[in-house]
Design an enzyme around this catalytic site. Structure first.
Site, PDB file in Angstrom:
ATOM      1  N   VAL A 122       0.069  21.723  -5.071  1.00 43.14           N
ATOM      2  CA  VAL A 122       1.014  22.816  -4.827  1.00 43.14           C
ATOM      3  C   VAL A 122       0.984  23.773  -6.017  1.00 43.14           C
ATOM      4  O   VAL A 122       1.555  23.500  -7.070  1.00 43.14           O
ATOM      5  CB  VAL A 122       2.444  22.287  -4.595  1.00 43.14           C
ATOM      6  CG1 VAL A 122       3.402  23.444  -4.312  1.00 43.14           C
ATOM      7  CG2 VAL A 122       2.458  21.293  -3.438  1.00 43.14           C
ATOM      8  N   ASP A 170      -2.341  -1.870   0.757  1.00 44.81           N
ATOM      9  CA  ASP A 170      -3.378  -2.903   0.770  1.00 44.81           C
ATOM     10  C   ASP A 170      -2.701  -4.256   0.921  1.00 44.81           C
ATOM     11  O   ASP A 170      -2.014  -4.710   0.000  1.00 44.81           O
ATOM     12  CB  ASP A 170      -4.188  -2.853  -0.528  1.00 44.81           C
ATOM     13  CG  ASP A 170      -5.254  -3.926  -0.610  1.00 44.81           C
ATOM     14  OD1 ASP A 170      -5.386  -4.718   0.342  1.00 44.81           O
ATOM     15  OD2 ASP A 170      -5.961  -3.978  -1.633  1.00 44.81           O
ATOM     16  N   HIS A 194       0.642  15.060  -5.956  1.00 48.55           N
ATOM     17  CA  HIS A 194       1.528  15.981  -5.244  1.00 48.55           C
ATOM     18  C   HIS A 194       1.835  17.219  -6.076  1.00 48.55           C
ATOM     19  O   HIS A 194       2.157  18.273  -5.521  1.00 48.55           O
ATOM     20  CB  HIS A 194       2.818  15.263  -4.842  1.00 48.55           C
ATOM     21  CG  HIS A 194       2.661  14.400  -3.636  1.00 48.55           C
ATOM     22  ND1 HIS A 194       3.508  14.465  -2.541  1.00 48.55           N
ATOM     23  CD2 HIS A 194       1.746  13.448  -3.325  1.00 48.55           C
ATOM     24  CE1 HIS A 194       3.115  13.587  -1.623  1.00 48.55           C
ATOM     25  NE2 HIS A 194       2.056  12.960  -2.082  1.00 48.55           N
ATOM     26  N   ASP A 195       1.743  17.113  -7.375  1.00 50.66           N
ATOM     27  CA  ASP A 195       1.920  18.278  -8.227  1.00 50.66           C
ATOM     28  C   ASP A 195       0.727  19.217  -8.098  1.00 50.66           C
ATOM     29  O   ASP A 195       0.875  20.420  -7.861  1.00 50.66           O
ATOM     30  CB  ASP A 195       2.088  17.842  -9.687  1.00 50.66           C
ATOM     31  CG  ASP A 195       2.240  19.018 -10.634  1.00 50.66           C
ATOM     32  OD1 ASP A 195       2.926  20.001 -10.278  1.00 50.66           O
ATOM     33  OD2 ASP A 195       1.673  18.969 -11.747  1.00 50.66           O
ATOM     34  N   ARG A 230       0.801   9.213  -7.662  1.00 47.36           N
ATOM     35  CA  ARG A 230       1.183  10.084  -6.546  1.00 47.36           C
ATOM     36  C   ARG A 230       1.858  11.358  -7.046  1.00 47.36           C
ATOM     37  O   ARG A 230       1.638  12.445  -6.491  1.00 47.36           O
ATOM     38  CB  ARG A 230       2.108   9.342  -5.580  1.00 47.36           C
ATOM     39  CG  ARG A 230       2.475  10.145  -4.346  1.00 47.36           C
ATOM     40  CD  ARG A 230       3.306   9.335  -3.366  1.00 47.36           C
ATOM     41  NE  ARG A 230       2.534   8.228  -2.799  1.00 47.36           N
ATOM     42  CZ  ARG A 230       3.011   7.375  -1.901  1.00 47.36           C
ATOM     43  NH1 ARG A 230       4.270   7.477  -1.493  1.00 47.36           N
ATOM     44  NH2 ARG A 230       2.248   6.413  -1.425  1.00 47.36           N
ATOM     45  N   PRO A 280      -1.490  16.884   2.175  1.00 44.69           N
ATOM     46  CA  PRO A 280      -1.967  16.134   3.349  1.00 44.69           C
ATOM     47  C   PRO A 280      -0.838  15.273   3.914  1.00 44.69           C
ATOM     48  O   PRO A 280      -0.026  14.716   3.176  1.00 44.69           O
ATOM     49  CB  PRO A 280      -3.076  15.249   2.769  1.00 44.69           C
ATOM     50  CG  PRO A 280      -3.485  15.907   1.488  1.00 44.69           C
ATOM     51  CD  PRO A 280      -2.240  16.545   0.952  1.00 44.69           C
ATOM     52  N   ASP A 339      -8.470  -1.499  -7.014  1.00 43.40           N
ATOM     53  CA  ASP A 339      -9.816  -1.995  -6.757  1.00 43.40           C
ATOM     54  C   ASP A 339     -10.373  -1.251  -5.548  1.00 43.40           C
ATOM     55  O   ASP A 339      -9.809  -0.243  -5.127  1.00 43.40           O
ATOM     56  CB  ASP A 339      -9.799  -3.515  -6.530  1.00 43.40           C
ATOM     57  CG  ASP A 339      -8.760  -3.935  -5.481  1.00 43.40           C
ATOM     58  OD1 ASP A 339      -8.515  -3.148  -4.538  1.00 43.40           O
ATOM     59  OD2 ASP A 339      -8.202  -5.037  -5.598  1.00 43.40           O
ATOM     60  N   HIS A 386      -4.844   4.877  -2.478  1.00 40.54           N
ATOM     61  CA  HIS A 386      -3.995   4.039  -1.620  1.00 40.54           C
ATOM     62  C   HIS A 386      -4.408   2.568  -1.682  1.00 40.54           C
ATOM     63  O   HIS A 386      -3.987   1.780  -0.847  1.00 40.54           O
ATOM     64  CB  HIS A 386      -4.057   4.529  -0.175  1.00 40.54           C
ATOM     65  CG  HIS A 386      -3.259   5.773   0.065  1.00 40.54           C
ATOM     66  ND1 HIS A 386      -3.269   6.458   1.263  1.00 40.54           N
ATOM     67  CD2 HIS A 386      -2.422   6.467  -0.742  1.00 40.54           C
ATOM     68  CE1 HIS A 386      -2.470   7.520   1.175  1.00 40.54           C
ATOM     69  NE2 HIS A 386      -1.946   7.544  -0.031  1.00 40.54           N
ATOM     70  N   THR A 436      -4.383  -7.049  -2.088  1.00 38.26           N
ATOM     71  CA  THR A 436      -4.129  -6.851  -3.528  1.00 38.26           C
ATOM     72  C   THR A 436      -3.256  -5.612  -3.688  1.00 38.26           C
ATOM     73  O   THR A 436      -3.723  -4.566  -4.132  1.00 38.26           O
ATOM     74  CB  THR A 436      -5.447  -6.694  -4.316  1.00 38.26           C
ATOM     75  OG1 THR A 436      -6.227  -5.620  -3.740  1.00 38.26           O
ATOM     76  CG2 THR A 436      -6.271  -7.977  -4.275  1.00 38.26           C
ATOM     77  N   ASN A 490       7.446  15.047   0.275  1.00 46.73           N
ATOM     78  CA  ASN A 490       7.914  14.491  -0.994  1.00 46.73           C
ATOM     79  C   ASN A 490       9.200  13.682  -0.873  1.00 46.73           C
ATOM     80  O   ASN A 490       9.377  12.675  -1.565  1.00 46.73           O
ATOM     81  CB  ASN A 490       8.137  15.620  -2.009  1.00 46.73           C
ATOM     82  CG  ASN A 490       6.842  16.302  -2.412  1.00 46.73           C
ATOM     83  OD1 ASN A 490       5.758  15.722  -2.302  1.00 46.73           O
ATOM     84  ND2 ASN A 490       6.940  17.541  -2.866  1.00 46.73           N
ATOM     85  N   GLY A 508      -1.290  24.243  -8.091  1.00 44.00           N
ATOM     86  CA  GLY A 508      -1.996  23.706  -9.254  1.00 44.00           C
ATOM     87  C   GLY A 508      -1.186  22.718 -10.063  1.00 44.00           C
ATOM     88  O   GLY A 508      -0.010  22.462  -9.796  1.00 44.00           O
TER      89      GLY A 508
END
Length: 340
Positions: A81, A256, A77-78, A73, A174, A264, A204, A259, A105, A83
């Site tokens: 913003v 999830d 997230h880097d 993540r 997003p 997966d 996710h 799992t 964040n 690049g």
């Protein structure tokens, strides 16, 4: 274990490896030259950097099952913003308003301390050589692979920014409550297409989210007085039990439910049974007539196809506006700009 089973497992491993290798070649042809990144950037200056990063994560994983999803993540997230420049790692200072405090964040990103530990280990072996931006990219790949996902040759050569962009972090990333039209537009703004959106959303398949990220779906969706109709009713009851209407919204739920710590393709099967945790997840499958539905179905039915596309999209995302050459710097401390 029987000989036929061993042969089948070996063939599956070779198939996945070949798919990911082809994805790398394709991605390098289309994006590698744009940012002047290369998989061999540290071949002579810090040849063991990937092993060092992976080793720190492996150790941390023994006590924190969430670290792999958290590091993936951070890279995402880097890159969204300004690049992939490690701006997300910068703390507040007299000249910087940190991206860490931006709405997408705050309370979402974690394990900055693990990045510091990785940086310390890398600096010990190769002082002043490896950027924090590249560490995030390597850590994302190692995290996915250590969790059972694909491996790919990470393109390297990024340098670190000397600024952060708090305002852009609040608008470019997003959000969990956004519809598919907005999601597609935000990915397109980064040069990422609809397949990239679905593939990267597959991240996710592990990790957690706070109740605050999805509680709007459980009780009063879009001020309707009812829950989100795209939520499986059994799953809705489970989530309501975990996140009471007036309860602690920092409580965590697994992305999830089956799992939660493995990488997966179960995420896509969950969408098919209306068990996507975030609105932004379920939108990929439940938006009528959307092109994303067929992609979800494809990834759900074939894990290798998902792995191939995820690797390709990660390479593509990792090449969003990197600082290269003499631009930026190699931070000695990922939290602050050199000399400040």
């Amino acid at each position: 274990m029987s000989t036929p089973l061993l042969v089948a497992m070996a063939q599956r491993k070779m198939s996945t490896s070949l798919i990911v290798s082809m994805a790398l070649i394709w991605a390098m042809l289309f994006w590698g030259s744009n940012g002047q990144l290369t998989a061999t950037f540290y071949a002579t200056t810090c040849p063991n950097v990937s092993a060092i990063v992976r080793g720190v994560i492996s150790n941390e994983l023994q006590s924190d099952a969430r670290i792999t999803a958290s590091l993936l993540r951070l890279h995402f997230h880097d890159c969204f913003v300004d690049g992939c420049d490690a701006s997300v790692l910068l703390d507040n200072s007299t000249t910087i308003v940190s991206e860490k405090g931006a709405i997408p964040n705050a309370g979402s990103l974690r394990r900055f301390d693990a990045v510091d530990s990785i940086k310390t280990a890398v600096e010990s072996a190769c002082p002043g050589v490896v950027s924090c931006a590249d560490i995030l990219a390597i850590a994302a790949e190692a995290s996915v692979n250590l969790s059972g996902g694909p491996s790919w040759n990470v393109l390297l050569g990024r340098r670190d920014s000397t600024t952060a962009n708090f305002n852009l972090a609040n608008t470019a990333l997003p959000a969990p409550f956004e519809n598919l039209t907005i999601l597609i537009a935000k990915f397109a703004a980064q040069g990422l297409d609809t397949t990239d959106l679905v593939a990267l959303s597959g991240g996710h398949t592990f990790g957690r989210a706070q109740c605050s990220s999805f509680i709007g779906r459980l009780y009063n969706f879009n001020n309707s007085g009812s829950p989100d109709p795209t939520l499986n009713t059994t799953y809705l009851a489970t989530l309501r039990q975990r996140c009471p209407q007036n309860g602690d919204q920092t409580v965590l739920a697994n992305f999830d439910p089956r799992t939660p710590d493995g990488f997966d393709n179960a995420y896509f099967s969950n969408l098919q049974t209306l068990e996507g945790l975030l609105q932004s997840d379920q939108e990929l499958f439940s938006t009528s007539g959307a092109a994303t539905v067929a992609i979800v179905n494809s990834f759900s039915s074939n894990q290798n196809t998902f792995f191939q596309n995820f690797a390709t999209s990660m390479i593509k995302m990792g090449n969003i506006s990197p600082l290269t050459g003499t631009n930026g710097q190699i931070r000695t401390d990922c939290k602050r700009v050199n000399g400040r």
